[in-house]
Design an enzyme around this catalytic site. Structure first.
Site, PDB file in Angstrom:
ATOM      1  N   HIS A 162       0.831  -1.219   0.000  1.00  0.00           N
ATOM      2  CA  HIS A 162       0.000   0.000   0.000  1.00  0.00           C
ATOM      3  C   HIS A 162       0.865   1.268   0.000  1.00  0.00           C
ATOM      4  O   HIS A 162       0.452   2.302   0.517  1.00  0.00           O
ATOM      5  CB  HIS A 162      -0.941   0.044   1.207  1.00  0.00           C
ATOM      6  CG  HIS A 162      -1.658  -1.247   1.446  1.00  0.00           C
ATOM      7  ND1 HIS A 162      -2.875  -1.545   0.866  1.00  0.00           N
ATOM      8  CD2 HIS A 162      -1.311  -2.336   2.177  1.00  0.00           C
ATOM      9  CE1 HIS A 162      -3.258  -2.759   1.255  1.00  0.00           C
ATOM     10  NE2 HIS A 162      -2.316  -3.267   2.038  1.00  0.00           N
ATOM     11  N   SER A 283      15.656  21.306 -16.136  1.00  0.00           N
ATOM     12  CA  SER A 283      14.472  22.095 -16.431  1.00  0.00           C
ATOM     13  C   SER A 283      14.927  23.372 -17.121  1.00  0.00           C
ATOM     14  O   SER A 283      16.038  23.845 -16.898  1.00  0.00           O
ATOM     15  CB  SER A 283      13.753  22.413 -15.120  1.00  0.00           C
ATOM     16  OG  SER A 283      13.108  23.652 -15.201  1.00  0.00           O
ATOM     17  N   LYS A 289      16.821  21.449 -10.866  1.00  0.00           N
ATOM     18  CA  LYS A 289      16.151  20.188 -11.177  1.00  0.00           C
ATOM     19  C   LYS A 289      16.940  19.221 -12.044  1.00  0.00           C
ATOM     20  O   LYS A 289      17.694  19.607 -12.923  1.00  0.00           O
ATOM     21  CB  LYS A 289      14.810  20.474 -11.866  1.00  0.00           C
ATOM     22  CG  LYS A 289      13.826  21.084 -10.913  1.00  0.00           C
ATOM     23  CD  LYS A 289      12.421  20.913 -11.394  1.00  0.00           C
ATOM     24  CE  LYS A 289      12.017  19.466 -11.356  1.00  0.00           C
ATOM     25  NZ  LYS A 289      10.671  19.294 -11.889  1.00  0.00           N
ATOM     26  N   GLU A 296       9.922   8.217 -16.983  1.00  0.00           N
ATOM     27  CA  GLU A 296       8.624   8.878 -17.246  1.00  0.00           C
ATOM     28  C   GLU A 296       8.145   8.591 -18.665  1.00  0.00           C
ATOM     29  O   GLU A 296       6.968   8.314 -18.900  1.00  0.00           O
ATOM     30  CB  GLU A 296       8.747  10.382 -17.034  1.00  0.00           C
ATOM     31  CG  GLU A 296       8.852  10.760 -15.574  1.00  0.00           C
ATOM     32  CD  GLU A 296       9.027  12.264 -15.398  1.00  0.00           C
ATOM     33  OE1 GLU A 296       8.253  12.856 -14.641  1.00  0.00           O
ATOM     34  OE2 GLU A 296       9.937  12.845 -16.019  1.00  0.00           O
TER      35      GLU A 296
END
Ligand code: ARG
Length: 466
Positions: A162, A283, A289, A296
């Protein structure tokens, strides 16, 4: 004399006028089916050899056709064969070129076959190669997972259910779970191969042919494992394409799950891995970043592969026997599935190989700062004869009071333990140390180090066998 239509089509003179250019464009598959050209040439060469062997054409004619087709292959490889839209599809393009090259005898190539069995042959030959490549790529992914696992037997990582901390694991065990998935993917593609590698060549348009062809011979020349026994089925079956897309979808599920974990692990919140520069990007606006683009994109591309599976299922569901033009739509779905899965496997393998580094200190800190050893306290009492459910309730209370006091289980004194239950002794500290918590799960297939070492050995053998 009858005049052929202005834009000379390959079909019979039954047609008086040329296709409307927009319809020609709409109808054509040449824009994407050139992917099949080498398979088309190979299939045609086998067919030509068979025509000669059975005496349907002369040996000389057979040789001329085979050579002419080989010339087209060389021209194509050198970028000198780029058929235009007028050819409609790769099959017509090749046949026309052949006739330009070898003269009238080129027109004999299509004796005893149809584009329907021809295209079925081509996509099977194509898929066969792609499956071989995909299986190699899966083995490469497994090799990288295995080598990472071998480096991280003693590295611990929180295990989750979970997405809540559950029990600590050997990182090797976690990585080997993906090794297992890739193994099944590899096997599954092997199963699909058995049904891809069946020859429809010689099924003709739908009903077979009046010529004394030898289907067994072409199947053998092309390395097929068997032949379609029913010509209608042979020209219109795309089960193998659906099965392939299903197997590809399962591969993508696995890659996407792994991708999702890496994305989580790379976040500040987890901090379990660092992304290396070779596989991540920055970025355009936030200088701090580093983004996990590879996992992804893999996660994102999973959707289109599922889409192709759905597309193929839908393509087939209403088709009456036998060939229908709808079937031309199978190609882009298959080509894109192949390109997508191959691209994702390559990128993911590189990512694991050089794009991420585990952070042992963060992992160590994570497994030592939670209650994921609570089960072991209950197991400890149960081993001393306390019924497990009773022990479970007791430990639940301990967790509750410890949380309130801002303490971990390892911070409780022996007196505190003994107040909870007299069965506790000094060895409780060993029993709840993360390393021991992992080691103790020595049941078959568990995360215990002994089991993991065994699993690594089995995995190594599986890789060698492939
Ligand atoms: N381009 C067609 C396809 O991709 C080849 C077969 C055409 N057959 C036909 N009867 N029109 O399916």
């Amino acid at each position: 004399m009858h005049t052929p239509p202005a834009s000379a089509q390959t079909w019979s003179h039954r047609f008086d006028t040329a296709l409307h250019p927009a319809i020609a464009q709409f109808n054509a598959s040449i824009g994407f089916d050139m992917t099949l050209i080498e398979y088309d040439l190979t299939g045609s060469q086998a067919h030509a050899k068979m025509l000669a062997k059975t005496g349907i054409i002369s040996p000389d004619e057979g040789e001329t056709l085979v050579k002419g087709l080989e010339t087209i292959r060389q021209d194509y490889r050198q970028g000198q064969f780029r058929p235009s839209i007028e050819a409609e599809d790769v099959h017509f393009a090749v046949e026309r070129r052949l006739t330009e090259l070898v003269g009238e005898v080129g027109k004999k190539l299509h004796t005893g076959r149809s584009r329907n069995d021809q295209v079925g042959t081509d996509i099977r030959l194509y898929l066969r190669d792609q499956i071989i490549r995909l299986r190699q790529q899966l083995k490469q992914l497994q090799a990288v997972l295995l080598s990472l696992a071998a480096q991280h037997i003693d590295t611990l990582i929180p295990g989750y259910t979970h997405l809540q901390r559950a029990q600590p694991l050997s990182l090797a065990h976690h990585l080997l779970a993906y090794f297992e998935m890739a193994q099944r993917d590899w096997e599954r593609l092997g199963d699909v191969m058995a049904r891809v590698n069946v020859s429809p060549l010689g099924c003709g348009a739908l009903a077979g042919t009046t010529f004394p062809i030898d289907r067994h011979y072409t199947a053998e020349l092309l390395g097929f494992g068997g032949l379609y026994a029913n010509s209608l089925d042979g020209v219109s079956d795309r089960d193998f394409a659906i099965e392939f897309a299903a197997a590809a979808s399962v591969i993508m599920v696995h890659l996407s799950r792994l991708g999702e974990e890496i994305i989580l692990w790379a976040s500040d919140e987890f901090g379990f891995v660092r992304l290396n520069d070779s596989c991540s990007t920055g970025s355009s606006i936030m200088p701090q970043k580093k983004n996990p683009d590879v996992p992804e994109l893999v996660r994102g591309k999973t959707g289109r592969v599922f889409g192709h599976l759905q597309g193929l299922l839908t393509l087939m569901k209403g088709l009456p026997l036998a060939y229908n033009k709808d079937l031309q739509e199978d190609k882009e779905a298959l080509f894109d599935t192949v390109a997508t899965v191959q691209g994702c496997l390559e990128a993911m393998t590189l990512l694991l190989q050089q794009g991420i580094a585990f952070r042992p200190q963060r992992l160590q800190q994570a497994v030592s700062s939670d209650f994921s050893n609570a089960t072991d306290v209950a197991d400890y009492l149960a081993a001393k004869g306390v019924p497990f459910r009773e022990a479970y309730d007791l430990v639940g209370q301990v967790v509750k009071t410890s949380l309130a006091a801002g303490k971990l289980l390892k911070d409780l004194s022996l007196e505190e333990w003994q107040q909870i239950h007299p069965a506790f002794e000094a060895d409780i500290y060993d029993a709840i140390a993360p390393q021991q918590v992992v080691a103790a799960r020595n049941s078959y297939g568990g995360t215990g180090f002994e089991q993991v070492r065994h699993a690594l050995q089995v995995a190594r053998r599986q890789l060698e066998q492939a």
